[in-house]
Motif scaffolding. Structure first.
Motif, PDB file in Angstrom:
ATOM      1  N   MET A   1       0.825  -1.261  -0.017  1.00 15.36           N
ATOM      2  CA  MET A   1      -0.076   0.106   0.000  1.00 15.36           C
ATOM      3  C   MET A   1       1.004   1.215   0.037  1.00 15.36           C
ATOM      4  N   ARG A  24      -1.475  11.177  -6.442  1.00 12.33           N
ATOM      5  CA  ARG A  24      -2.276   9.999  -7.409  1.00 12.33           C
ATOM      6  C   ARG A  24      -1.424   9.228  -8.455  1.00 12.33           C
ATOM      7  N   GLY A  27       0.420   6.337  -6.980  1.00  6.05           N
ATOM      8  CA  GLY A  27      -0.468   5.246  -6.575  1.00  6.05           C
ATOM      9  C   GLY A  27      -0.833   5.220  -5.421  1.00  6.05           C
ATOM     10  N   CYS A  28      -0.831   6.304  -4.796  1.00  5.01           N
ATOM     11  CA  CYS A  28      -1.146   6.531  -3.148  1.00  5.01           C
ATOM     12  C   CYS A  28      -2.883   6.297  -3.061  1.00  5.01           C
ATOM     13  N   THR A  29      -3.294   5.473  -2.095  1.00  6.47           N
ATOM     14  CA  THR A  29      -4.549   5.319  -2.004  1.00  6.47           C
ATOM     15  C   THR A  29      -4.975   5.601  -0.500  1.00  6.47           C
ATOM     16  N   HIS A  30      -4.069   6.325   0.200  1.00  6.10           N
ATOM     17  CA  HIS A  30      -4.780   6.964   1.571  1.00  6.10           C
ATOM     18  C   HIS A  30      -3.792   8.061   1.802  1.00  6.10           C
ATOM     19  N   TRP A  50      -9.315  14.818  -2.823  1.00  5.09           N
ATOM     20  CA  TRP A  50      -8.753  13.465  -2.737  1.00  5.09           C
ATOM     21  C   TRP A  50     -10.004  12.390  -2.704  1.00  5.09           C
ATOM     22  N   TYR A  52      -9.735   9.264  -2.100  1.00  6.69           N
ATOM     23  CA  TYR A  52      -9.565   8.222  -0.900  1.00  6.69           C
ATOM     24  C   TYR A  52      -9.555   8.535   0.681  1.00  6.69           C
ATOM     25  N   SER A  77     -14.877   8.872   5.139  1.00  4.31           N
ATOM     26  CA  SER A  77     -13.515   8.280   4.932  1.00  4.31           C
ATOM     27  C   SER A  77     -12.398   9.498   5.368  1.00  4.31           C
TER      28      SER A  77
END
Length: 163
Positions: A1, A24, A27-30, A50, A52, A77
């Motif tokens: 991750m 982004r 590849g960041c998802t948090h 954002w 995520y 979130s």
């Protein structure tokens, strides 16, 4: 991750948008935010742009703390932890705060895989025992070049990205 690490926006929305695009692209998802956003309008921009999850803490320049807390409760979130946060992401035990002295104490405890902080506006990475400590620098750009960090939970490493 992959986790985006941002700190010290100080209401520089143009750099914030560039930082989010870079995160982004990496590849960041948090996203973890280490404080000093400043105004609630900047927080709104962050949440709108954002897609995520976001975990964030206060710095010493959030002037509308009650408004930040109300907004975070309404947004999906989005978790506002207060002055520091202790959480598990991607199997890693993490701690983050705005202040380097609080981060140092957490790292010295040996209870975390990684500890993140802001405040100094200067990107840095070090190890305290087996704990990675990192400051992603500043989105604002007051010290020169705006930067973010990208934390990889698999390798427990941070890369500093210039935006």
């Amino acid at each position: 991750m992959r986790v985006a690490l941002l700190s010290d926006i100080h209401d520089h929305v143009t750099h914030l948008l560039q930082a989010l695009l870079a995160a982004r692209e990496q590849g960041c998802t948090h996203l973890l935010y280490m404080g000093d956003m400043a105004r609630i309008s900047t927080f709104r921009t962050l949440r709108e742009e954002w897609p995520y999850a976001i975990d964030l803490v206060f710095g010493n320049n959030e002037y509308e703390r009650a408004a930040f807390q109300r907004a975070a409760q309404q947004w999906h979130s989005t978790t506002l932890h207060g002055d520091c946060a202790d959480l598990v992401l991607g199997g890693r035990h993490l701690f983050f705060t705005h202040f380097p002295w609080t981060a140092a104490k957490a790292a010295e405890s040996g209870g975390y895989d990684a500890v993140f902080f802001g405040h100094t506006h200067v990107p840095e990475m070090m190890n305290t025992g087996n704990t990675l400590m990192a400051n992603p620098g500043e989105v604002y750009g007051r010290q020169g070049t705006p930067t973010i960090g990208v934390y990889d939970t698999e390798s427990n490493t941070v890369r500093i990205i210039t935006i």
